[in-house]
Enzyme design. Sequence first.
Site, short mmCIF file in Angstrom:
data_model
loop_
_atom_site.label_atom_id
_atom_site.label_comp_id
_atom_site.label_asym_id
_atom_site.label_seq_id
_atom_site.Cartn_x
_atom_site.Cartn_y
_atom_site.Cartn_z
CG HIS A 124 -2.02 0.84 1.44
ND1 HIS A 124 -1.59 2.18 1.84
CD2 HIS A 124 -3.23 0.92 1.11
CE1 HIS A 124 -2.65 2.83 1.99
NE2 HIS A 124 -3.92 2.22 1.48
CG ASP A 201 1.05 -2.25 6.42
OD1 ASP A 201 -0.03 -2.47 7.21
OD2 ASP A 201 0.89 -1.67 5.23
CD GLN A 204 -6.73 -4.14 4.13
OE1 GLN A 204 -7.59 -5.10 4.61
NE2 GLN A 204 -6.70 -2.94 3.95
CE LYS A 227 -6.93 0.10 6.34
NZ LYS A 227 -7.93 0.68 5.16
N1 PLP Z 1 -1.48 -0.59 4.80
C1 PLP Z 1 -2.23 -1.38 4.18
C2 PLP Z 1 -2.02 -2.73 3.58
C3 PLP Z 1 -3.47 -0.86 3.98
O1 PLP Z 1 -4.50 -1.31 3.26
C4 PLP Z 1 -3.82 0.48 4.39
C5 PLP Z 1 -5.29 1.21 4.30
O2 PLP Z 1 -6.05 0.72 3.29
C6 PLP Z 1 -2.78 1.33 5.17
C7 PLP Z 1 -1.64 0.58 5.17
C8 PLP Z 1 -3.05 2.50 5.60
O3 PLP Z 1 -4.03 2.51 6.79
P1 PLP Z 1 -4.72 3.80 7.46
O4 PLP Z 1 -5.22 4.88 6.34
O5 PLP Z 1 -5.77 3.36 8.35
O6 PLP Z 1 -3.72 4.57 8.30
#
Ligand code: PLP
Length: 407
Positions: A124, A201, A204, A227
Amino acid sequence: MSEFPVGKIREDFPVLSREVYGKPLIYFDNGATTQKPVQVIEVINQFHREHNASIHRSVNFLSDTITASYEEARVTTQRFLNATKPSETIFTSGATASINLVAFSFGETYIHPGDEVILSTLEHHSNIVPWLMMCERKGASIKVIPISDQGELDLEAFAQLFNKRTRIVAVTHVSNVLGTINPVEEIVKISHSNGVPVLIDGAQAIQHGPVDVQKIDCDFYAFSGHKVYGPTGTGVLYGKEKWLETLPPWQGGGDMIDRVTFEKTTYNELPLKFEAGTTNFIGIIGLAAALEYLKSISIKEIESYEKHIVTYASNALQQIDGLKLFGPTGHKAPVFSFILNQIHPYDTGVIIDKLGIAVRTGTHCAMPLMDRLGVDGTVRASLCFYNTTEEIDRLVEALDVVNTMLS
Ligand code: PLP
């Protein structure tokens, strides 16, 4: 799978009983944000009504009460992750903030011109851009783990990426686009055998199955509260104490200090060193309520029900005329990215929205992955434990309508 009480669980989520455009809502955008159970909504409500006061700073009854609840939330989170100590759990505003914290603080201390960071094609933007910003600041560069056509990391190629200049590996646990579950324990083993720490990370992953940071042996683990059925503006960074002790704070302000003069500041102990300013403390208490809620259902049961959902949805989607499904179809999280014939993902998304089905379309904050897949975007249906096979059937029917209208 009849024993998983999905019907009863759905009653905990008020929004799931509403209609949109006169149709029962089918919420398949859980990768973007999850819905909140009453158990979380009520805790947040109750703390605003009865216990609101600033944490850590005041000598009054309310402040003492809410500080105790905030620190209990830390213990709940520590146990959920199986971290060794509560002080290894830093509260942030989300996965993005957690990753930025590490990219900044680790970068300041350990990254020098010519050094390298390893990321993967599946990341991401939140696990790319903070590293790129740090690399630009420090004169370092990024190497990328390639993926197979099924969207799985090429671990042999990964092992070849290490050299004397490799300083850190940062990879996602689960792909937000393809649902690929990365072999994080193996990734950590390979990295540690090269003397390199690893950030995972988990944005998900945390909502789909048990996460044990000691078993994974990762050095850092990041996720977002919203999430995992908790409030927005909350997040967690787990870090091994040995790293957190050596890293400088990434933000300055109240609460993170020990003593301040105009000449010099000394910093507070862990974890407060990394929690500058007033955090979203009621949100964090709500996040702990969300983690307790998952525990009360059993995260293992959730994982097993979602496996059933993955099998059912993979089979159903593959029957649809002209539907191209990206990523693995077997062992994966319930995230389905696809394109229907030559129809633009946006058009598919808009039509099925009118039929009551919420999905996401576009690049999903993963442009490098889109480039690798050779597409401009996809439709993404991201499911979770309150979704049902009947809802998947409705999605299939809706996609047939799209096919009829636009193919
Ligand atoms: N990492 C992954 C794999 C994600 O899917 C997301 C958001 O969709 C993030 C990081 C970022 O999350 P946030 O926007 O809640 O900080």
